[in-house]
Design an enzyme around this catalytic site. Sequence first.
Site, short mmCIF file in Angstrom:
data_model
loop_
_atom_site.label_atom_id
_atom_site.label_comp_id
_atom_site.label_asym_id
_atom_site.label_seq_id
_atom_site.Cartn_x
_atom_site.Cartn_y
_atom_site.Cartn_z
N ASP A 108 14.97 17.95 57.40
CA ASP A 108 16.09 18.40 58.77
C ASP A 108 17.40 17.51 58.00
O ASP A 108 17.39 16.36 57.70
CB ASP A 108 15.34 17.49 59.76
CG ASP A 108 14.30 18.04 60.27
OD1 ASP A 108 14.26 19.34 60.16
OD2 ASP A 108 13.24 17.63 60.75
N GLU A 159 8.55 28.03 52.92
CA GLU A 159 8.77 29.04 54.08
C GLU A 159 10.27 29.02 54.32
O GLU A 159 10.86 30.18 54.32
CB GLU A 159 8.21 28.68 55.36
CG GLU A 159 7.18 29.41 55.69
CD GLU A 159 5.74 28.84 55.47
OE1 GLU A 159 5.76 27.51 55.29
OE2 GLU A 159 4.53 29.20 55.68
N1 SAH Z 1 8.96 21.99 53.92
C1 SAH Z 1 9.02 23.35 54.74
C2 SAH Z 1 9.39 22.84 56.16
C3 SAH Z 1 10.96 22.27 56.29
S1 SAH Z 1 11.61 22.03 58.04
C4 SAH Z 1 9.77 24.40 54.27
O1 SAH Z 1 10.48 24.12 53.12
O2 SAH Z 1 9.62 25.44 54.76
C5 SAH Z 1 11.37 20.21 58.11
C6 SAH Z 1 9.78 19.76 58.32
O3 SAH Z 1 9.78 18.22 58.31
C7 SAH Z 1 9.67 20.13 59.93
O4 SAH Z 1 8.25 20.63 59.89
C8 SAH Z 1 9.74 18.47 60.44
O5 SAH Z 1 8.77 18.44 61.56
C9 SAH Z 1 9.12 17.72 59.29
N2 SAH Z 1 9.65 16.51 59.27
C10 SAH Z 1 10.66 15.80 59.66
N3 SAH Z 1 10.97 14.63 59.67
C11 SAH Z 1 9.60 14.20 59.30
C12 SAH Z 1 9.33 12.97 59.01
N4 SAH Z 1 9.88 11.84 59.24
N5 SAH Z 1 7.93 12.87 58.68
C13 SAH Z 1 6.96 13.96 58.42
N6 SAH Z 1 7.73 14.99 58.86
C14 SAH Z 1 8.69 15.22 59.19
#
Ligand code: SAH
Length: 217
Positions: free
Chosen positions: A118, A193
């Site tokens: 994020d 994804e």
């Molecule tokens: N890695 C995946 C998803 C990216 S979206 C891809 O590339 O398709 C980012 C994901 O990180 C989200 O599902 C969110 O819930 C998770 N996320 C964000 N901050 C986090 C944290 N501090 N600990 C664990 N998961 C986290």
Amino acid sequence: MRLRKVKGADEAVAGSPYVIHDPEIKKGKWASEVFGNNHPIRLEIGMGKGRFITELSGLHPEINYIGMEKMSSVLFRALGKRESEERENLYYLCADAEELPDFFEEGEVDGIYLNFSDPWPKDRHWKRRLTSREFLARYSKILKKDGIIEFKTDNQDLFTFSLAEAEEAGWLILDSTRDLYKSPMAADNVQTEYEVRFSTLGNPICKMIIKQATQEE
Ligand code: SAH
């Protein structure tokens, strides 16, 4: 933070044999009690629906993988993929990355993947970004000495921030590109994804590989 509810997700995650429910008591014992071997342990933080780690764990049975995702509604989707695969080297954690030093002993993790984390675009939220120096310090606590972090994103600003934070925190940038698919770094690339979605839109994918500097370096 209030999370979107998906019917049955909490129950499915709580009842899944593939989710480690008591990670604090596994600290220092992942090899002996979870995987039953001494293979390297790699962690994906913010794994989303699990496309990347599911594919990678199939390609590398000699490596143990842990997918960490804080939202049960999202992890729930990865569990569906897991059930259709015969794997002994893939487990999940439903937790926030802030807690990592409570779950892993120093040097217990061999590598960390951060994919399409994020961006938290507001300046005042910089500490929440998973590549901020605050998080890099947490990763330092659990990574082995030569352990590496691989980070991919299509967000140019987040990538610029991440390179600067890594340097500021004393990490070495082993490799980096702002256009992965035109770079030799694409050779063994496994898509996530989000990566499929954003590269289809034409966004270039950025990637960096970093390692903690040791005294000699
Ligand atoms: N890695 C995946 C998803 C990216 S979206 C891809 O590339 O398709 C980012 C994901 O990180 C989200 O599902 C969110 O819930 C998770 N996320 C964000 N901050 C986090 C944290 N501090 N600990 C664990 N998961 C986290």
